[in-house]
Design a protein around this motif. Structure first.
Motif, PDB file in Angstrom:
ATOM      1  N   GLU A 114       4.922   2.163   0.626  1.00 40.25           N
ATOM      2  CA  GLU A 114       6.056   2.663   0.010  1.00 40.25           C
ATOM      3  C   GLU A 114       7.386   3.020   0.138  1.00 40.25           C
ATOM      4  O   GLU A 114       7.652   3.592  -0.390  1.00 40.25           O
ATOM      5  N   GLY A 115       6.990   2.857   1.798  1.00 40.88           N
ATOM      6  CA  GLY A 115       8.970   3.852   2.393  1.00 40.88           C
ATOM      7  C   GLY A 115       8.238   5.316   2.560  1.00 40.88           C
ATOM      8  O   GLY A 115       9.667   5.715   2.787  1.00 40.88           O
ATOM      9  N   LEU A 116       7.638   5.711   2.472  1.00 38.86           N
ATOM     10  CA  LEU A 116       7.112   7.559   2.183  1.00 38.86           C
ATOM     11  C   LEU A 116       6.290   7.060   3.474  1.00 38.86           C
ATOM     12  O   LEU A 116       5.370   7.228   3.770  1.00 38.86           O
ATOM     13  N   LEU A 138       1.375   4.791  15.698  1.00 42.23           N
ATOM     14  CA  LEU A 138       0.495   3.036  15.892  1.00 42.23           C
ATOM     15  C   LEU A 138      -0.102   3.151  14.249  1.00 42.23           C
ATOM     16  O   LEU A 138      -1.024   4.222  14.020  1.00 42.23           O
ATOM     17  N   PRO A 139      -0.653   1.838  13.423  1.00 42.70           N
ATOM     18  CA  PRO A 139      -1.515   1.495  12.180  1.00 42.70           C
ATOM     19  C   PRO A 139      -3.068   1.648  13.159  1.00 42.70           C
ATOM     20  O   PRO A 139      -3.284   1.251  13.730  1.00 42.70           O
ATOM     21  N   VAL A 140      -3.633   2.412  12.132  1.00 39.64           N
ATOM     22  CA  VAL A 140      -5.081   2.667  12.370  1.00 39.64           C
ATOM     23  C   VAL A 140      -5.991   2.533  11.344  1.00 39.64           C
ATOM     24  O   VAL A 140      -7.777   2.049  11.364  1.00 39.64           O
ATOM     25  N   GLY A 141      -5.567   2.084  10.256  1.00 43.89           N
ATOM     26  CA  GLY A 141      -6.398   1.885   8.864  1.00 43.89           C
ATOM     27  C   GLY A 141      -5.975   2.118   8.169  1.00 43.89           C
ATOM     28  O   GLY A 141      -4.671   2.554   7.374  1.00 43.89           O
ATOM     29  N   ILE A 142      -6.602   2.345   6.747  1.00 46.20           N
ATOM     30  CA  ILE A 142      -6.141   2.413   5.588  1.00 46.20           C
ATOM     31  C   ILE A 142      -6.923   3.866   4.846  1.00 46.20           C
ATOM     32  O   ILE A 142      -7.757   4.198   4.980  1.00 46.20           O
ATOM     33  N   ALA A 143      -6.006   4.343   3.469  1.00 50.91           N
ATOM     34  CA  ALA A 143      -6.887   5.806   2.836  1.00 50.91           C
ATOM     35  C   ALA A 143      -6.729   5.368   1.945  1.00 50.91           C
ATOM     36  O   ALA A 143      -5.063   5.139   1.137  1.00 50.91           O
ATOM     37  N   LEU A 144      -6.840   6.281   0.964  1.00 45.65           N
ATOM     38  CA  LEU A 144      -6.429   6.547  -0.295  1.00 45.65           C
ATOM     39  C   LEU A 144      -6.638   5.112  -1.925  1.00 45.65           C
ATOM     40  O   LEU A 144      -7.041   4.174  -1.113  1.00 45.65           O
ATOM     41  N   SER A 145      -6.666   5.210  -3.145  1.00 44.90           N
ATOM     42  CA  SER A 145      -6.867   4.340  -3.870  1.00 44.90           C
ATOM     43  C   SER A 145      -5.167   3.432  -3.699  1.00 44.90           C
ATOM     44  O   SER A 145      -5.583   1.956  -3.705  1.00 44.90           O
ATOM     45  N   THR A 146      -4.151   4.225  -3.260  1.00 47.71           N
ATOM     46  CA  THR A 146      -3.009   3.158  -3.042  1.00 47.71           C
ATOM     47  C   THR A 146      -2.906   2.760  -1.615  1.00 47.71           C
ATOM     48  O   THR A 146      -2.037   2.155  -1.538  1.00 47.71           O
TER      49      THR A 146
END
Length: 123
Positions: A96-98, A71-79
């Motif tokens: 991006e699919g990875l 389950l998604p919980v957030g975002i990370a890194l400059s990407t």
């Protein structure tokens, strides 16, 4: 964090709400950690955010790559990679699919990201 509002946001986005997710959000919800990038030296971060987590993306693809529910919980890194909580407690990044495992558990994952000592294997 208002865990009940978060639970409703996940349901409205068509995402599952598990006991593990509710516990995770109750402990780490709306947490942001900043540190200097090991590559560029610029500030980078990891944010646990329901708003970011419930944005549209292909969760089924990430789960297929992992071979388990997540389950998604957030975002990370400059990407702005999607931070996923896998059913086994691993924190995983998807972009991006990875899909890339960081570590088991949030605190271990934050330590690994800050130190730069995390598994760079993609699924």
């Amino acid at each position: 964090m208002d865990v009940e509002a978060a639970r409703l946001a996940y349901l409205e986005a068509g995402l599952d709400v598990t006991d593990a997710l509710v516990a995770f959000l109750g402990t780490y919800g709306e947490t942001t950690v900043f540190w200097p990038s090991h590559v560029t030296g610029d500030e980078t971060s990891l944010t646990i955010s329901v708003e970011e987590a419930t944005a549209a993306f292909n969760l089924r693809y990430y789960e297929k790559r992992l071979g388990m529910s997540a389950l998604p919980v957030g975002i990370a890194l400059s990407t702005e990679e999607t931070v996923l909580l896998a059913e086994n407690g691993d924190i995983v990044l998807g972009v991006e699919g990875l899909v890339q495992r960081v570590a088991n558990g949030f605190e271990e994952s934050v330590r690994a990201l800050i130190s730069g000592d995390w598994d760079m294997t993609f699924f």
